[in-house]
Motif scaffolding. Structure first.
Motif, mmCIF file in Angstrom:
data_model
loop_
_atom_site.group_PDB
_atom_site.id
_atom_site.type_symbol
_atom_site.label_atom_id
_atom_site.label_comp_id
_atom_site.label_asym_id
_atom_site.label_seq_id
_atom_site.Cartn_x
_atom_site.Cartn_y
_atom_site.Cartn_z
ATOM 1 N N CYS A 7 0.824 -1.212 0.000
ATOM 2 C CA CYS A 7 0.000 0.000 0.000
ATOM 3 C C CYS A 7 0.856 1.259 0.000
ATOM 4 C CB CYS A 7 -0.923 0.014 1.211
ATOM 5 S SG CYS A 7 -2.278 -1.149 1.096
ATOM 6 N N THR A 8 1.944 1.234 0.746
ATOM 7 C CA THR A 8 2.845 2.378 0.783
ATOM 8 C C THR A 8 3.432 2.648 -0.590
ATOM 9 O OG1 THR A 8 3.407 1.918 3.078
ATOM 10 C CG2 THR A 8 4.926 3.314 1.855
ATOM 11 N N LEU A 9 3.915 1.609 -1.249
ATOM 12 C CA LEU A 9 4.504 1.792 -2.575
ATOM 13 C C LEU A 9 3.473 2.247 -3.602
ATOM 14 C CD1 LEU A 9 6.983 -1.217 -2.826
ATOM 15 C CD2 LEU A 9 7.468 1.176 -2.348
ATOM 16 N N GLY A 11 0.753 3.978 -2.975
ATOM 17 C CA GLY A 11 0.421 5.363 -2.661
ATOM 18 C C GLY A 11 1.484 6.345 -3.113
ATOM 19 N N ILE A 12 2.740 6.016 -2.881
ATOM 20 C CA ILE A 12 3.833 6.895 -3.291
ATOM 21 C C ILE A 12 3.899 7.001 -4.806
ATOM 22 C CG2 ILE A 12 6.344 7.128 -3.355
ATOM 23 C CD1 ILE A 12 6.355 5.962 -0.489
ATOM 24 N N ALA A 13 3.828 5.867 -5.479
ATOM 25 C CA ALA A 13 3.911 5.871 -6.947
ATOM 26 C C ALA A 13 2.741 6.644 -7.555
ATOM 27 C CB ALA A 13 3.927 4.442 -7.474
ATOM 28 N N THR A 14 1.558 6.449 -7.019
ATOM 29 C CA THR A 14 0.381 7.157 -7.543
ATOM 30 C C THR A 14 0.489 8.656 -7.282
ATOM 31 O OG1 THR A 14 -0.964 5.196 -7.157
ATOM 32 C CG2 THR A 14 -2.131 7.267 -7.462
ATOM 33 N N GLY A 15 0.920 9.030 -6.103
ATOM 34 C CA GLY A 15 1.060 10.445 -5.771
ATOM 35 C C GLY A 15 2.086 11.153 -6.646
ATOM 36 N N VAL A 16 3.216 10.515 -6.871
ATOM 37 C CA VAL A 16 4.253 11.117 -7.719
ATOM 38 C C VAL A 16 3.761 11.248 -9.156
ATOM 39 C CG1 VAL A 16 6.542 10.736 -8.715
ATOM 40 C CG2 VAL A 16 6.174 10.416 -6.268
ATOM 41 N N LEU A 17 3.112 10.212 -9.663
ATOM 42 C CA LEU A 17 2.600 10.240 -11.025
ATOM 43 C C LEU A 17 1.550 11.334 -11.205
ATOM 44 C CD1 LEU A 17 2.476 8.880 -13.846
ATOM 45 C CD2 LEU A 17 0.620 7.496 -12.940
ATOM 46 N N CYS A 18 0.613 11.421 -10.287
ATOM 47 C CA CYS A 18 -0.442 12.436 -10.401
ATOM 48 C C CYS A 18 0.111 13.846 -10.229
ATOM 49 C CB CYS A 18 -1.542 12.174 -9.383
ATOM 50 S SG CYS A 18 -2.525 10.721 -9.799
ATOM 51 N N MET A 37 -7.751 4.202 -4.018
ATOM 52 C CA MET A 37 -8.918 3.450 -3.551
ATOM 53 C C MET A 37 -9.244 2.303 -4.514
ATOM 54 S SD MET A 37 -9.536 4.662 -0.692
ATOM 55 C CE MET A 37 -11.042 3.836 -0.277
ATOM 56 N N GLY A 38 -9.097 2.558 -5.805
ATOM 57 C CA GLY A 38 -9.302 1.494 -6.787
ATOM 58 C C GLY A 38 -8.304 0.374 -6.620
ATOM 59 N N ALA A 39 -7.056 0.736 -6.336
ATOM 60 C CA ALA A 39 -6.026 -0.283 -6.140
ATOM 61 C C ALA A 39 -6.271 -1.081 -4.863
ATOM 62 C CB ALA A 39 -4.647 0.374 -6.089
ATOM 63 N N LEU A 40 -6.758 -0.418 -3.827
ATOM 64 C CA LEU A 40 -7.003 -1.118 -2.559
ATOM 65 C C LEU A 40 -8.110 -2.151 -2.663
ATOM 66 C CD1 LEU A 40 -6.748 1.726 0.079
ATOM 67 C CD2 LEU A 40 -5.129 -0.116 -0.347
ATOM 68 N N PHE A 41 -9.122 -1.842 -3.451
ATOM 69 C CA PHE A 41 -10.256 -2.750 -3.554
ATOM 70 C C PHE A 41 -10.188 -3.666 -4.763
ATOM 71 C CE2 PHE A 41 -11.932 0.676 -0.858
ATOM 72 C CZ PHE A 41 -12.237 -0.090 0.255
ATOM 73 N N ALA A 42 -9.052 -3.688 -5.440
ATOM 74 C CA ALA A 42 -8.887 -4.590 -6.585
ATOM 75 C C ALA A 42 -8.835 -6.032 -6.087
ATOM 76 C CB ALA A 42 -7.615 -4.247 -7.343
ATOM 77 N N ALA A 47 -2.959 -9.704 -0.785
ATOM 78 C CA ALA A 47 -2.435 -9.234 0.502
ATOM 79 C C ALA A 47 -3.231 -8.039 1.009
ATOM 80 C CB ALA A 47 -0.965 -8.857 0.364
ATOM 81 N N ILE A 48 -3.549 -7.120 0.122
ATOM 82 C CA ILE A 48 -4.279 -5.928 0.527
ATOM 83 C C ILE A 48 -5.731 -6.275 0.821
ATOM 84 C CG2 ILE A 48 -5.020 -3.639 -0.213
ATOM 85 C CD1 ILE A 48 -2.439 -3.532 -1.859
ATOM 86 N N SER A 49 -6.343 -7.092 -0.014
ATOM 87 C CA SER A 49 -7.727 -7.498 0.212
ATOM 88 C C SER A 49 -7.865 -8.225 1.547
ATOM 89 C CB SER A 49 -8.209 -8.396 -0.923
ATOM 90 O OG SER A 49 -8.219 -7.699 -2.137
ATOM 91 N N ALA A 50 -6.916 -9.070 1.869
ATOM 92 C CA ALA A 50 -6.950 -9.790 3.143
ATOM 93 C C ALA A 50 -6.807 -8.825 4.316
ATOM 94 C CB ALA A 50 -5.844 -10.835 3.180
ATOM 95 N N MET A 51 -5.975 -7.794 4.166
ATOM 96 C CA MET A 51 -5.806 -6.822 5.226
ATOM 97 C C MET A 51 -7.104 -6.053 5.460
ATOM 98 S SD MET A 51 -3.148 -3.614 5.570
ATOM 99 C CE MET A 51 -3.971 -2.631 4.341
ATOM 100 N N ILE A 52 -7.780 -5.647 4.386
ATOM 101 C CA ILE A 52 -9.031 -4.908 4.515
ATOM 102 C C ILE A 52 -10.099 -5.775 5.168
ATOM 103 C CG2 ILE A 52 -10.908 -3.828 3.224
ATOM 104 C CD1 ILE A 52 -8.772 -2.848 1.255
#
Length: 64
Positions: A7-9, A11-18, A37-42, A47-52
């Motif tokens: 999630c950290t990576l 978020g950073i990559a998306t923020g820099v790109l935008c 948010m789209g990436a989190l719920f993909a 790993a991310i889906s299990a965390m949510i």
């Protein structure tokens, strides 16, 4: 641990790109938020889906 790192990576990559693509901060923030948010719920990111799911389940158990 893997989910938080992923999630950290993302978020950073998306923020820099935008920030590079959109010169106005408001538009960059809105687009970055939507992409993260789209990436989190993909469904493909287990790993991310299990965390949510774990966080939502823990909240439901503590409310009782």
């Amino acid at each position: 641990m893997d989910a938080q790192f992923t999630c950290t990576l993302i978020g950073i990559a998306t923020g820099v790109l935008c920030a590079r693509l959109f010169k106005l901060q408001g538009y960059a923030l809105v687009v970055a938020h939507a992409l993260v948010m789209g990436a989190l719920f993909a469904q493909g990111m287990q790993a991310i889906s299990a965390m949510i799911v774990g966080v939502l389940t823990a909240r439901q158990l503590t409310r009782r």
